[in-house]
Design an enzyme around this catalytic site. Sequence first.
Site, short mmCIF file in Angstrom:
data_model
loop_
_atom_site.label_atom_id
_atom_site.label_comp_id
_atom_site.label_asym_id
_atom_site.label_seq_id
_atom_site.Cartn_x
_atom_site.Cartn_y
_atom_site.Cartn_z
N HIS A 118 -25.76 -23.84 -31.64
CA HIS A 118 -24.69 -22.87 -31.87
C HIS A 118 -24.18 -22.97 -33.33
CE1 HIS A 118 -24.84 -21.74 -27.77
NE2 HIS A 118 -24.30 -22.84 -27.29
N GLU A 145 -31.26 2.59 -29.42
CA GLU A 145 -32.62 2.10 -29.55
C GLU A 145 -32.57 0.59 -29.36
OE1 GLU A 145 -35.40 3.90 -30.00
OE2 GLU A 145 -34.16 5.69 -29.89
N LEU A 147 -18.12 -2.77 -44.43
CA LEU A 147 -18.69 -3.07 -43.11
C LEU A 147 -17.60 -3.53 -42.13
CD1 LEU A 147 -21.23 -3.89 -41.30
CD2 LEU A 147 -21.05 -6.12 -42.40
N ASP A 167 -29.39 -14.62 -29.13
CA ASP A 167 -29.88 -15.49 -28.05
C ASP A 167 -30.86 -16.52 -28.61
OD1 ASP A 167 -30.15 -16.46 -25.52
OD2 ASP A 167 -31.31 -14.77 -24.74
N THR A 212 -18.43 -12.57 -20.72
CA THR A 212 -17.57 -12.92 -19.57
C THR A 212 -18.31 -13.89 -18.64
OG1 THR A 212 -18.33 -10.82 -18.60
CG2 THR A 212 -16.12 -10.84 -19.52
N ARG A 271 -32.40 -23.11 -27.09
CA ARG A 271 -33.83 -23.44 -27.23
C ARG A 271 -34.15 -23.96 -28.63
NH1 ARG A 271 -35.56 -17.87 -24.90
NH2 ARG A 271 -33.29 -17.66 -24.97
N ARG A 325 -33.32 -8.09 -22.03
CA ARG A 325 -32.27 -7.66 -21.09
C ARG A 325 -31.05 -7.21 -21.88
NH1 ARG A 325 -33.95 -12.44 -18.80
NH2 ARG A 325 -32.41 -13.63 -19.95
C1 FPP Z 1 -26.89 -17.58 -26.86
O1 FPP Z 1 -27.78 -18.66 -27.00
C2 FPP Z 1 -25.75 -17.71 -27.74
C3 FPP Z 1 -24.45 -17.71 -27.33
C4 FPP Z 1 -24.05 -17.60 -25.93
C5 FPP Z 1 -23.34 -17.87 -28.26
C6 FPP Z 1 -23.48 -17.22 -29.59
C7 FPP Z 1 -22.56 -17.90 -30.51
C8 FPP Z 1 -22.78 -18.16 -31.82
C9 FPP Z 1 -23.96 -17.71 -32.54
C10 FPP Z 1 -21.81 -18.97 -32.59
C11 FPP Z 1 -20.46 -18.40 -32.76
C12 FPP Z 1 -20.41 -16.97 -33.17
C13 FPP Z 1 -19.70 -16.46 -34.20
C14 FPP Z 1 -19.62 -14.99 -34.32
C15 FPP Z 1 -19.03 -17.27 -35.20
P1 FPP Z 1 -28.07 -19.58 -25.74
O2 FPP Z 1 -27.13 -20.73 -25.80
O3 FPP Z 1 -27.98 -18.78 -24.49
O4 FPP Z 1 -29.53 -20.02 -26.02
P2 FPP Z 1 -30.64 -20.39 -24.92
O5 FPP Z 1 -30.90 -19.15 -24.13
O6 FPP Z 1 -31.82 -20.78 -25.77
O7 FPP Z 1 -30.10 -21.53 -24.12
#
Ligand code: FPP
Length: 245
Positions: A33, A203, A127, A16, A62, A20, A190
Amino acid sequence: MVKAGRVPEHVAIIMDGNGRWARQRGLPRLAGHRAGVEAVKRTVEAAGKAGIRYLTLFAFSTENWKRPAREVKGLMKLLVHYAANELETLRSNNIRVRVIGDIYSLPEEVQEAVKKCERATKDNTGLTVILALNYGGKWDIVHACKKLCEKVARAEIRPEDVDEELLSKELATVGIPDPDLVIRTSGEKRISNFLLWQCAYSELWYTDVLWPDFGSKEMAQALMEFGRRHRRYGGLEKTRGRTYS
Ligand code: FPP
């Protein structure tokens, strides 16, 4: 890395804070991303070095369809690129890839790219990286229930046969041990419909670090903390995970 302690067999991560991270730099969300993909690569490497056997990454939930179409499209593209560009590295590092989630609702090119990764790495013994894609804990449980209902309808099992073990076997994570440790970045505390059934005794470890800044240092901190936890599974003292030095 960590010097000694119990290594969790399975670490699951809610990645997450990409948005930000980007906003703090005046960049578009997709730049966050993209930086998140680099953190994925660092984390896979750190997990392998630490001796973790299973690493689950919550890459698309989802609920993530609620995001602007442009962001969803960008995320799908990143997933295709990751699967294509990293395949050789994953294969040569003996890493197995598995995908969990309702992948048949994903764009075809994403399905093909991740299935190719699964096929090409299926015999690897190091892994296992589990990509949770279009995954939701509630979806997983409902899907498992439907499969059990179908078995009852076909008279393969009786309703009274249904127990935790039978239901577990219908979950997307069949064959994968439940997570010992769940990490969430960016300060949020969360579970957000992640592995709801499977996290019953996990954990939890939270960090304020945003996902694109996550790396071996944070993984080491999480593992250190895990090593200090006493796991009782609702009973008295008991430990799980392997000891290493
Ligand atoms: C949450 O940050 C992140 C996601 C919903 C997507 C996670 C995806 C990646 C890290 C890239 C692709 C993954 C792989 C495995 C190649 P957010 O956008 O909710 O951040 P915010 O809460 O700060 O807005």
